[in-house]
Design a protein around this motif. Structure first.
Motif, short mmCIF file in Angstrom:
data_model
loop_
_atom_site.label_atom_id
_atom_site.label_comp_id
_atom_site.label_asym_id
_atom_site.label_seq_id
_atom_site.Cartn_x
_atom_site.Cartn_y
_atom_site.Cartn_z
N ILE A 17 7.36 62.37 58.16
CA ILE A 17 8.08 61.84 59.00
C ILE A 17 9.05 60.40 58.48
O ILE A 17 10.09 60.37 58.05
CB ILE A 17 8.83 61.93 60.74
N GLN A 18 8.55 59.49 57.91
CA GLN A 18 8.54 58.29 57.11
C GLN A 18 9.20 58.27 55.85
O GLN A 18 9.95 57.87 55.57
CB GLN A 18 7.21 57.11 57.23
N CYS A 21 12.04 60.40 55.58
CA CYS A 21 13.31 59.41 55.86
C CYS A 21 13.48 58.53 54.30
O CYS A 21 14.88 58.00 54.37
CB CYS A 21 12.64 58.62 57.22
N HIS A 24 15.30 61.32 52.51
CA HIS A 24 16.54 61.21 52.28
C HIS A 24 17.83 60.43 52.28
O HIS A 24 18.73 60.80 51.55
CB HIS A 24 16.63 61.31 53.69
N CYS A 25 16.85 58.78 52.28
CA CYS A 25 17.89 57.78 51.95
C CYS A 25 17.83 57.20 50.31
O CYS A 25 18.98 56.75 50.13
CB CYS A 25 17.45 56.76 52.82
N GLU A 28 20.20 59.64 49.35
CA GLU A 28 21.76 60.18 50.28
C GLU A 28 22.59 58.58 49.07
O GLU A 28 23.80 58.86 49.03
CB GLU A 28 21.60 59.75 50.94
N TYR A 29 21.91 57.32 49.36
CA TYR A 29 22.48 56.34 48.80
C TYR A 29 22.43 56.37 47.09
O TYR A 29 23.15 55.35 47.14
CB TYR A 29 22.16 55.15 50.00
N HIS A 59 30.23 55.95 46.90
CA HIS A 59 30.36 54.79 48.28
C HIS A 59 31.49 53.59 48.22
O HIS A 59 32.10 53.65 49.02
CB HIS A 59 29.07 54.46 48.82
N PHE B 20 10.22 48.79 57.23
CA PHE B 20 10.23 50.28 56.06
C PHE B 20 11.08 51.35 56.67
O PHE B 20 10.72 52.28 56.22
CB PHE B 20 9.23 50.02 54.62
N ILE B 21 10.00 51.27 57.82
CA ILE B 21 10.00 52.91 58.97
C ILE B 21 11.61 52.82 59.63
O ILE B 21 12.11 54.26 59.33
CB ILE B 21 8.85 52.18 59.61
N PRO B 24 14.81 53.81 57.33
CA PRO B 24 15.02 54.87 56.88
C PRO B 24 15.33 55.78 57.79
O PRO B 24 15.68 57.21 57.61
CB PRO B 24 14.29 54.84 55.65
N VAL B 25 14.37 56.23 58.52
CA VAL B 25 14.47 56.70 59.95
C VAL B 25 15.49 56.50 60.74
O VAL B 25 16.22 58.08 61.14
CB VAL B 25 12.79 56.71 61.22
N VAL B 27 18.58 55.22 59.13
CA VAL B 27 19.95 56.18 58.49
C VAL B 27 19.28 57.48 58.68
O VAL B 27 20.98 58.41 58.73
CB VAL B 27 19.80 54.98 57.39
N THR B 28 18.33 57.92 58.35
CA THR B 28 18.22 59.80 58.44
C THR B 28 18.90 60.35 59.78
O THR B 28 19.90 61.39 59.80
CB THR B 28 17.24 59.92 58.26
N ASP B 31 22.11 60.13 59.69
CA ASP B 31 22.71 60.67 58.99
C ASP B 31 23.06 62.29 59.63
O ASP B 31 23.52 63.14 59.35
CB ASP B 31 22.34 60.61 57.24
N ARG B 32 21.63 63.01 59.68
CA ARG B 32 21.59 63.95 59.77
C ARG B 32 20.99 64.74 61.40
O ARG B 32 22.14 66.19 61.43
CB ARG B 32 19.68 64.57 59.35
N GLN B 77 38.14 56.54 53.24
CA GLN B 77 37.18 55.60 53.95
C GLN B 77 37.29 55.96 55.71
O GLN B 77 36.61 55.69 56.37
CB GLN B 77 37.62 53.64 53.58
#
Lengths: 163, 168
Positions: A17-18, A21, A24-25, A28-29, A59, B20-21, B24-25, B27-28, B31-32, B77
């Motif tokens: 999962i980590q 993610c 994905h970031c 996506e960015y 963006h 760092f965990i 991203p989690v 944001v995902t 987003d998702r 925007q």
């Protein structure tokens, strides 16, 4: 024994999962690698070229005239199209063929862009379906990676359609 | 002293790895899967499940839509929230668009606010591409006394015309 297997599984799932993610970031960015197909951007990008498309300028609304972009197709959200930005909002676009005697012009409405392929004779673009909303743009192609002999940034538009 | 320094370093390391965990989690997921947003403006006010200004909604990012927030075609925007009136291929009787009847083209849909006349919707900018869709409103979660699921419903007299009506 059972507890150890469970712990290993949970740890594996957590790491999946980590990193999923994080991936994905990044896609996506920051940017992603795209394999292009289709003839509409020849000779700038030919079939099966691999390019890198960066996401930040979309963006930050920094798309400019002349950029090659990847956008979602307005008629099929699962399909992506790769075109060159010919005009931004408020620009005047010549919609008639170069051989026509009477020139027709149109203005790009607010929040839209005018997209055209570099291969004008074999490209379905804004000339057939009109201006495209800016929000459909996904990224700007900044680097061509493959084939190796044409590695580097993309060339200027060969069609001289940008006024 | 040295012990405290190692403890500080350990905390720092835990913070950085957690950061760092978590980022991203988060944001995902936003987003998702789902995100929260607040309704602004009065374009959805008078009917049905009543979306008022400052209602907090949860949006699972998926494909069926009732109220859909989407990127405004006029301003990339901005996000707007409207009700889907017609899907691709439907015939719509428009309210103030340039054509009286419109067939929604492939890959587009027809969206309208519930507050006719006070809403910037398909009646002013035409059918909207599905690629602009962002999600579907599923629950009102704030204020708590109006906590409810938002169900798909069309306002009276609005919606795609039946085929028989087309022919007649």
């Amino acid at each position: 024994m059972f507890r150890r297997v469970l712990g290993t599984t949970l740890g594996f799932v957590g790491y999946t999962i980590q990193y999923g993610c994080i991936a994905h970031c990044a896609f996506e960015y920051i940017g992603e690698f795209v394999i292009c197909s289709g003839p509409s951007m020849e000779p700038t990008i030919v079939n099966r070229d691999i390019v890198f498309s960066e996401r930040m300028s979309r963006h930050l609304c920094k798309i400019q005239k002349g950029d090659v972009i990847i956008a979602k197709s307005p008629f099929d959200p699962k399909l992506n199209i790769c075109k060159r930005v010919i005009g931004l909002e408020g620009d005047k676009i010549c919609t008639s063929a170069p051989s026509d005697v009477f020139k027709t012009h149109t203005y790009v409405p607010k929040g839209h862009v005018w997209l055209e392929g570099d291969n004008l004779r074999n490209s379905t673009d804004s000339r057939s379906y009109g201006p495209v909303p800016y929000a459909l743009i996904r990224g700007r192609i900044c680097l061509k990676l493959w084939p190796l002999h044409s590695f580097g940034t993309l060339s200027e538009s060969p069609t001289r359609r940008i006024i | 002293m040295a012990q405290r320094a190692t403890a500080g370093r350990r905390y720092l390391r835990a913070f950085v790895s957690g950061f760092f965990i978590a980022v991203p989690v988060t944001v995902t997921v936003l987003d998702r899967f789902a995100y929260l947003a607040r309704v602004e403006g009065a374009s959805m006010q008078p009917t049905a499940s009543h979306l008022y200004e400052h209602d907090l909604l949860v949006f699972p990012v998926c494909f069926m839509y009732v109220y859909c927030p989407l990127r405004s075609p006029r301003n990339p925007q901005q996000k707007i929230i409207k009700r889907v009136i017609g899907l691709e291929g439907d015939f719509i009787r428009t309210l103030s668009y340039k054509n009286r009847y419109v067939r929604v083209p492939d890959g587009h849909f027809w969206i309208e606010g519930d507050h006719h006349g006070h809403s910037l919707d398909s009646n002013s900018f035409g059918p909207v591409s599905v690629g602009l869709l962002h999600g579907r409103a599923s629950h009102i979660i704030w204020p708590p006394n109006r906590w409810q699921r938002i169900r798909a419903s069309l306002p009276a007299n609005r919606g795609p015309l039946d085929t028989e009506e087309d022919e007649g």
